[in-house]
Design an enzyme around this catalytic site. Structure first.
Site, PDB file in Angstrom:
ATOM      1  N   GLU A 163      -7.505  62.675  -9.151  1.00 17.62           N
ATOM      2  CA  GLU A 163      -7.647  61.887 -10.375  1.00 17.62           C
ATOM      3  C   GLU A 163      -6.289  61.420 -10.878  1.00 17.62           C
ATOM      4  O   GLU A 163      -5.288  62.099 -10.673  1.00 17.62           O
ATOM      5  CB  GLU A 163      -8.286  62.752 -11.469  1.00 17.62           C
ATOM      6  CG  GLU A 163      -9.787  62.592 -11.604  1.00 17.62           C
ATOM      7  CD  GLU A 163     -10.196  61.332 -12.380  1.00 17.62           C
ATOM      8  OE1 GLU A 163      -9.421  60.357 -12.438  1.00 17.62           O
ATOM      9  OE2 GLU A 163     -11.308  61.342 -12.920  1.00 17.62           O
ATOM     10  N   ASP A 164      -6.270  60.290 -11.576  1.00 19.38           N
ATOM     11  CA  ASP A 164      -5.044  59.847 -12.234  1.00 19.38           C
ATOM     12  C   ASP A 164      -4.784  60.667 -13.502  1.00 19.38           C
ATOM     13  O   ASP A 164      -3.689  61.157 -13.729  1.00 19.38           O
ATOM     14  CB  ASP A 164      -5.088  58.341 -12.543  1.00 19.38           C
ATOM     15  CG  ASP A 164      -6.343  57.906 -13.305  1.00 19.38           C
ATOM     16  OD1 ASP A 164      -7.247  58.740 -13.561  1.00 19.38           O
ATOM     17  OD2 ASP A 164      -6.434  56.713 -13.644  1.00 19.38           O
TER      18      ASP A 164
ATOM     19  N   LYS B 142      -4.417  65.462 -20.416  1.00 21.62           N
ATOM     20  CA  LYS B 142      -4.264  65.392 -21.881  1.00 21.62           C
ATOM     21  C   LYS B 142      -5.204  66.420 -22.503  1.00 21.62           C
ATOM     22  O   LYS B 142      -6.282  66.075 -22.981  1.00 21.62           O
ATOM     23  CB  LYS B 142      -4.673  63.999 -22.374  1.00 21.62           C
ATOM     24  CG  LYS B 142      -3.582  62.954 -22.334  1.00 21.62           C
ATOM     25  CD  LYS B 142      -3.934  61.779 -23.245  1.00 21.62           C
ATOM     26  CE  LYS B 142      -4.504  60.632 -22.470  1.00 21.62           C
ATOM     27  NZ  LYS B 142      -4.703  59.403 -23.294  1.00 21.62           N
TER      28      LYS B 142
ATOM     29  N   ARG C  68      -1.326  48.273 -14.087  1.00 27.17           N
ATOM     30  CA  ARG C  68      -1.433  49.244 -12.992  1.00 27.17           C
ATOM     31  C   ARG C  68      -0.221  49.177 -12.063  1.00 27.17           C
ATOM     32  O   ARG C  68       0.106  50.138 -11.386  1.00 27.17           O
ATOM     33  CB  ARG C  68      -2.692  48.969 -12.149  1.00 27.17           C
ATOM     34  CG  ARG C  68      -4.000  49.225 -12.888  1.00 27.17           C
ATOM     35  CD  ARG C  68      -5.144  49.225 -11.885  1.00 27.17           C
ATOM     36  NE  ARG C  68      -6.452  49.085 -12.495  1.00 27.17           N
ATOM     37  CZ  ARG C  68      -7.167  50.088 -13.003  1.00 27.17           C
ATOM     38  NH1 ARG C  68      -6.695  51.309 -12.994  1.00 27.17           N
ATOM     39  NH2 ARG C  68      -8.360  49.867 -13.530  1.00 27.17           N
TER      40      ARG C  68
ATOM     41  N   ASP D 240      -4.315  51.860 -16.307  1.00 30.98           N
ATOM     42  CA  ASP D 240      -4.450  50.528 -16.889  1.00 30.98           C
ATOM     43  C   ASP D 240      -4.807  50.555 -18.367  1.00 30.98           C
ATOM     44  O   ASP D 240      -5.284  51.555 -18.905  1.00 30.98           O
ATOM     45  CB  ASP D 240      -5.585  49.773 -16.184  1.00 30.98           C
ATOM     46  CG  ASP D 240      -6.963  50.309 -16.587  1.00 30.98           C
ATOM     47  OD1 ASP D 240      -7.192  51.522 -16.421  1.00 30.98           O
ATOM     48  OD2 ASP D 240      -7.784  49.522 -17.088  1.00 30.98           O
TER      49      ASP D 240
ATOM     50  N   VAL E 265      -1.350  56.035 -22.102  1.00 31.88           N
ATOM     51  CA  VAL E 265      -0.280  55.662 -21.170  1.00 31.88           C
ATOM     52  C   VAL E 265      -0.800  54.682 -20.114  1.00 31.88           C
ATOM     53  O   VAL E 265      -1.984  54.681 -19.782  1.00 31.88           O
ATOM     54  CB  VAL E 265       0.314  56.908 -20.478  1.00 31.88           C
ATOM     55  CG1 VAL E 265       1.072  57.773 -21.486  1.00 31.88           C
ATOM     56  CG2 VAL E 265      -0.762  57.740 -19.783  1.00 31.88           C
TER      57      VAL E 265
ATOM     58  N   LYS F 206      -9.883  53.004  -9.983  1.00 34.09           N
ATOM     59  CA  LYS F 206      -8.769  52.470  -9.225  1.00 34.09           C
ATOM     60  C   LYS F 206      -7.480  53.191  -9.574  1.00 34.09           C
ATOM     61  O   LYS F 206      -6.484  53.086  -8.884  1.00 34.09           O
ATOM     62  CB  LYS F 206      -8.599  50.971  -9.565  1.00 34.09           C
ATOM     63  CG  LYS F 206      -9.767  50.106  -9.091  1.00 34.09           C
ATOM     64  CD  LYS F 206      -9.712  48.709  -9.731  1.00 34.09           C
ATOM     65  CE  LYS F 206     -10.762  48.685 -10.804  1.00 34.09           C
ATOM     66  NZ  LYS F 206     -10.990  47.419 -11.465  1.00 34.09           N
ATOM     67  N   GLY F 207      -7.503  53.907 -10.693  1.00 33.95           N
ATOM     68  CA  GLY F 207      -6.280  54.464 -11.255  1.00 33.95           C
ATOM     69  C   GLY F 207      -5.531  55.427 -10.358  1.00 33.95           C
ATOM     70  O   GLY F 207      -4.311  55.504 -10.401  1.00 33.95           O
TER      71      GLY F 207
ATOM     72  N   ASP G 285      -8.774  63.294 -19.330  1.00 42.73           N
ATOM     73  CA  ASP G 285      -8.649  63.044 -20.759  1.00 42.73           C
ATOM     74  C   ASP G 285      -9.739  63.851 -21.483  1.00 42.73           C
ATOM     75  O   ASP G 285      -9.554  65.036 -21.754  1.00 42.73           O
ATOM     76  CB  ASP G 285      -8.768  61.531 -20.958  1.00 42.73           C
ATOM     77  CG  ASP G 285      -8.537  61.067 -22.367  1.00 42.73           C
ATOM     78  OD1 ASP G 285      -7.746  61.693 -23.085  1.00 42.73           O
ATOM     79  OD2 ASP G 285      -9.148  60.051 -22.772  1.00 42.73           O
TER      80      ASP G 285
HETATM   81  P1  IMP Z   1     -12.100  61.166 -19.180  1.00 35.62           P
HETATM   82  O1  IMP Z   1     -13.476  60.992 -18.631  1.00 35.62           O
HETATM   83  O2  IMP Z   1     -12.064  60.953 -20.676  1.00 35.62           O
HETATM   84  O3  IMP Z   1     -11.423  62.440 -18.789  1.00 35.62           O
HETATM   85  O4  IMP Z   1     -11.247  59.953 -18.689  1.00 35.62           O
HETATM   86  C1  IMP Z   1     -10.809  59.765 -17.428  1.00 35.62           C
HETATM   87  C2  IMP Z   1     -10.474  58.302 -17.210  1.00 35.62           C
HETATM   88  O5  IMP Z   1     -10.134  57.634 -18.459  1.00 35.62           O
HETATM   89  C3  IMP Z   1      -9.260  58.179 -16.354  1.00 35.62           C
HETATM   90  O6  IMP Z   1      -9.594  58.197 -14.991  1.00 35.62           O
HETATM   91  C4  IMP Z   1      -8.659  56.866 -16.833  1.00 35.62           C
HETATM   92  O7  IMP Z   1      -9.230  55.772 -16.140  1.00 35.62           O
HETATM   93  C5  IMP Z   1      -9.054  56.759 -18.293  1.00 35.62           C
HETATM   94  N1  IMP Z   1      -7.961  57.166 -19.208  1.00 35.62           N
HETATM   95  C6  IMP Z   1      -7.920  58.257 -20.006  1.00 35.62           C
HETATM   96  N2  IMP Z   1      -6.770  58.328 -20.698  1.00 35.62           N
HETATM   97  C7  IMP Z   1      -6.036  57.261 -20.302  1.00 35.62           C
HETATM   98  C8  IMP Z   1      -4.714  56.785 -20.645  1.00 35.62           C
HETATM   99  O8  IMP Z   1      -3.948  57.349 -21.441  1.00 35.62           O
HETATM  100  N3  IMP Z   1      -4.332  55.637 -20.022  1.00 35.62           N
HETATM  101  C9  IMP Z   1      -5.108  54.973 -19.124  1.00 35.62           C
HETATM  102  N4  IMP Z   1      -6.332  55.391 -18.767  1.00 35.62           N
HETATM  103  C10 IMP Z   1      -6.801  56.522 -19.363  1.00 35.62           C
HETATM  104 MG    MG Z   2      -9.116  53.161 -16.559  1.00 36.75          MG
END
Ligand code: IMP
Ligand code: MG
Length: 169
Positions: free
Chosen positions: A93-94, A125, A159, A153, A147, A37-38, A97
């Site tokens: 994507e939001d 990040k 959100r 969220d 964040v 949803k982000g 990470d």
């Molecule tokens: P990844 O798979 O670790 O790259 O994570 C992606 C998802 O993790 C994002 O779409 C977010 O929903 C969540 N996420 C990662 N870092 C943050 C943050 O700092 N705040 C909120 N959600 C995060």
């Molecule tokens: Mg999330």
């Protein structure tokens, strides 16, 4: 909580990203896939900043459960409504990470025959990457801080904040 990026800063950057995408996709009709949803607020504002005919769809995956740390597992929660055959796909994507979610999404969607596939993220990040992923358009590169706000969220909350703030700071 400490404001990292104000709504005005976010919006100014989204206008720039929209101009860039408009130039890059001139004469084409991009298909934007937002990751629920982000990415919702970002998807809405970015789509308005792109001066081209375009279409939208949404997909939902879960990776985090209720914590701030990744479990490493990615699960498809809601699939797309439309096929991708021959489309100029932009995955929205939001935040990227660890890269696990994006890695999963690009292999899943890339196998559905889009003509092209590019990735747009509001935040990145890089310090937390576990897998290397290619991102074509990045709004802001940020430090290793959790964040929330503008779609992001913590346990489904915050959100609705206009700004992006550092959780707990
Ligand atoms: P990844 O798979 O670790 O790259 O994570 C992606 C998802 O993790 C994002 O779409 C977010 O929903 C969540 N996420 C990662 N870092 C943050 C943050 O700092 N705040 C909120 N959600 C995060
Ligand atoms: Mg999330």
């Amino acid at each position: 909580m400490k404001v990292l990026l104000s709504f005005d800063q976010i919006h100014a950057r989204i206008l720039e990203m929209g101009e860039q995408i408009t130039a890059d996709y001139s004469g084409r009709e991009p298909h934007l896939v937002g990751v629920l949803k982000g990415a919702c607020p970002f998807m809405t504002d970015l789509a308005q900043a792109i001066d081209l005919p375009l279409t939208l769809d949404y997909i939902a995956v879960s990776s985090y459960g209720r914590a701030t740390k990744s479990t490493g597992e990615v699960k498809l929660v809601k699939d797309l409504d439309q096929g991708l055959e021959g489309r100029d796909l932009l995955v929205i994507e939001d935040i990227v990470d660890t890269g696990l979610t994006l890695n999963y999404l690009t292999s899943l969607l890339g196998a559905r025959g889009p003509r092209s596939l590019k990735v747009v993220t509001l935040l990145s990040k890089p310090a937390r990457r576990l897998v290397s992923v290619h991102v074509d358009y990045v709004g802001f590169t940020i430090e290793d801080e959790f964040v929330v706000g503008y779609g992001l969220d913590y346990n489904e909350r915050y959100r609705n904040l206009k700004d992006i703030v550092v959780y707990g700071a």
